[in-house]
Design an enzyme around this catalytic site. Structure first.
Site, PDB file in Angstrom:
ATOM      1  N   GLY A 181      -4.785 -20.062  11.665  1.00 55.23           N
ATOM      2  CA  GLY A 181      -3.457 -19.565  11.335  1.00 55.23           C
ATOM      3  C   GLY A 181      -3.066 -18.357  12.172  1.00 55.23           C
ATOM      4  O   GLY A 181      -3.768 -17.941  13.099  1.00 55.23           O
ATOM      5  N   ARG A 182      -1.954 -17.755  11.826  1.00 53.14           N
ATOM      6  CA  ARG A 182      -1.369 -16.665  12.585  1.00 53.14           C
ATOM      7  C   ARG A 182      -2.054 -15.357  12.188  1.00 53.14           C
ATOM      8  O   ARG A 182      -1.818 -14.814  11.105  1.00 53.14           O
ATOM      9  CB  ARG A 182       0.124 -16.605  12.320  1.00 53.14           C
ATOM     10  CG  ARG A 182       0.905 -15.731  13.282  1.00 53.14           C
ATOM     11  CD  ARG A 182       2.394 -16.002  13.096  1.00 53.14           C
ATOM     12  NE  ARG A 182       3.193 -15.272  14.064  1.00 53.14           N
ATOM     13  CZ  ARG A 182       3.741 -14.079  13.822  1.00 53.14           C
ATOM     14  NH1 ARG A 182       3.549 -13.481  12.665  1.00 53.14           N
ATOM     15  NH2 ARG A 182       4.475 -13.498  14.739  1.00 53.14           N
ATOM     16  N   ASN A 185       0.443 -13.394  -4.881  1.00 53.47           N
ATOM     17  CA  ASN A 185       0.743 -14.596  -4.103  1.00 53.47           C
ATOM     18  C   ASN A 185       0.941 -15.791  -5.016  1.00 53.47           C
ATOM     19  O   ASN A 185       0.419 -15.832  -6.140  1.00 53.47           O
ATOM     20  CB  ASN A 185      -0.332 -14.884  -3.035  1.00 53.47           C
ATOM     21  CG  ASN A 185      -1.638 -15.362  -3.631  1.00 53.47           C
ATOM     22  OD1 ASN A 185      -1.720 -16.449  -4.203  1.00 53.47           O
ATOM     23  ND2 ASN A 185      -2.674 -14.549  -3.510  1.00 53.47           N
ATOM     24  N   VAL A 186       1.729 -16.730  -4.538  1.00 54.67           N
ATOM     25  CA  VAL A 186       1.894 -18.034  -5.187  1.00 54.67           C
ATOM     26  C   VAL A 186       1.951 -19.078  -4.081  1.00 54.67           C
ATOM     27  O   VAL A 186       2.484 -18.814  -3.000  1.00 54.67           O
ATOM     28  CB  VAL A 186       3.157 -18.112  -6.065  1.00 54.67           C
ATOM     29  CG1 VAL A 186       2.964 -17.356  -7.370  1.00 54.67           C
ATOM     30  CG2 VAL A 186       4.391 -17.583  -5.338  1.00 54.67           C
ATOM     31  N   HIS A 239       0.849  -1.190   0.000  1.00 57.98           N
ATOM     32  CA  HIS A 239       0.000   0.000   0.000  1.00 57.98           C
ATOM     33  C   HIS A 239       0.888   1.244   0.000  1.00 57.98           C
ATOM     34  O   HIS A 239       1.329   1.700   1.058  1.00 57.98           O
ATOM     35  CB  HIS A 239      -0.905   0.028   1.235  1.00 57.98           C
ATOM     36  CG  HIS A 239      -1.933  -1.051   1.281  1.00 57.98           C
ATOM     37  ND1 HIS A 239      -3.041  -1.068   0.457  1.00 57.98           N
ATOM     38  CD2 HIS A 239      -2.037  -2.169   2.061  1.00 57.98           C
ATOM     39  CE1 HIS A 239      -3.783  -2.128   0.726  1.00 57.98           C
ATOM     40  NE2 HIS A 239      -3.195  -2.816   1.693  1.00 57.98           N
ATOM     41  N   HIS A 266      -1.303  -6.676  -5.134  1.00 56.90           N
ATOM     42  CA  HIS A 266      -1.393  -7.941  -4.401  1.00 56.90           C
ATOM     43  C   HIS A 266      -0.760  -9.030  -5.258  1.00 56.90           C
ATOM     44  O   HIS A 266      -0.939  -9.062  -6.480  1.00 56.90           O
ATOM     45  CB  HIS A 266      -2.855  -8.287  -4.111  1.00 56.90           C
ATOM     46  CG  HIS A 266      -3.072  -9.732  -3.775  1.00 56.90           C
ATOM     47  ND1 HIS A 266      -3.605 -10.633  -4.669  1.00 56.90           N
ATOM     48  CD2 HIS A 266      -2.807 -10.435  -2.645  1.00 56.90           C
ATOM     49  CE1 HIS A 266      -3.674 -11.824  -4.106  1.00 56.90           C
ATOM     50  NE2 HIS A 266      -3.193 -11.741  -2.889  1.00 56.90           N
TER      51      HIS A 266
END
Length: 311
Positions: free
Chosen positions: A270-271, A119-120, A107, A117
């Site tokens: 998850g965290r 992700n893989v 950002h 954004h």
């Protein structure tokens, strides 16, 4: 044929090594862009936790250029696949799983520089007496506030160039998937100008699918960095920051209501700090707000937040 020779068996060591190398490579470039260093937080689940595994969270807040940025790696194992991960494949419900990937959100403070954004990931599921199932997923998408035609075309051209060596059908398929996925149904508007998105991808073999994932990962900096280099010096004021915060509100709505990655993280216990890293530090909601006619803000809606073929 041994298990090691089976082209359908995922090599998680190779994937982990690639992802950790990619994370560090991206961080070096982002720290060059910003001038400040990311916080480096390595973690493991405690021995009594529901999940097993570890992660490397990298976060920058209140940087010189990025208002917030995160580049997270996680490698998580559990005994029951979260519902969001089996939503499109209910036959896998209840299987044990192993998931590893990188998730990135940036950002910038300057409203003329878009949020991005990326992700893989690799996900593997197992069950006693049943065949192992794996797939890759991920993608890159751009969320501008004051967009420029050449930036959008550059972003999509880079996405297309990284996929074309694996088949000319991949880019149009992954672009359409991205347009459909990053869509706020309750607002009836896209989150941004899209990019590419894929899930449940297995290719002809593990190596084939892994090569596609690596190509997408390697394309991220080429897709994004030239845009922010061109726009980071444009002056802005309170009006532009207010509109940026308004549009960031849409980003929050999508992540909390629709994003499968966020849902997966929450459902799998998850965290939380790492999962919610993607949220912008400042966002606003204005009641029944509409942009002034023919304004730069209106142009975002009329010219960019529509279905378009950019390349």
């Amino acid at each position: 044929m041994t298990v090691q020779d089976d082209p359908r068996v995922p090599d998680t060591d190779a994937v982990r090594a690639y992802l950790l190398g990619l994370q560090e490579h991206i961080l070096v470039e982002l720290e060059r862009l910003d001038g400040k260093s990311f916080l480096r937080d390595n973690w493991q689940f405690p021995s009594d936790a529901t999940l097993r595994g570890d992660g490397r969270t990298r976060v920058l807040e209140d940087g010189d250029f990025f208002e917030r940025g995160g580049v997270n790696f996680s490698h998580v194992m559990g005994d029951c696949l979260p519902p969001s991960a089996s939503a499109t494949r209910p036959e896998l419900t209840g299987r044990a799983f192993e998931a590893l990937g990188i998730s990135l959100v940036l950002h910038p403070r300057n409203p003329y520089c878009p949020t991005v954004h990326f992700n893989v990931r690799l996900l593997i599921t197992t069950a006693p007496g049943e065949a192992l199932v794996f797939w890759f997923g991920g993608g890159i998408d751009l969320t501008p506030y004051y967009p420029f035609e050449e930036d959008c075309r550059h972003f999509h051209q880079t996405c297309k160039d990284t996929l074309d060596p694996f088949g000319k059908a991949l880019y149009p398929n992954f672009k359409a998937w991205c347009d459909e996925y990053f869509y706020l149904k309750h607002r009836q508007e896209p989150r941004g100008i899209g990019g590419i998105f894929f899930d449940d991808f297995t290719g002809e073999s593990f190596d084939d699918a892994f090569d596609v994932m690596k190509s997408v990962g390697n394309a991220f900096l080429d897709a994004y960095v030239p845009i922010v280099e061109r726009r980071r010096g444009i002056p802005y004021g309170k009006h532009q920051r207010d509109f940026q915060a308004h549009r960031r509100g849409r980003y929050v709505e999508f992540n909390l209501m629709f994003d499968r990655g966020t849902q997966y993280g929450i459902q799998s216990s998850g965290r939380t700090e790492s999962i919610l890293m993607s949220m912008p530090p400042i966002a606003k909601w204005h009641y029944d707000w509409h942009p002034a006619k023919n304004s730069p803000e209106a142009k975002l809606y009329t010219d960019f937040l529509i279905h378009r073929e950019w390349v």
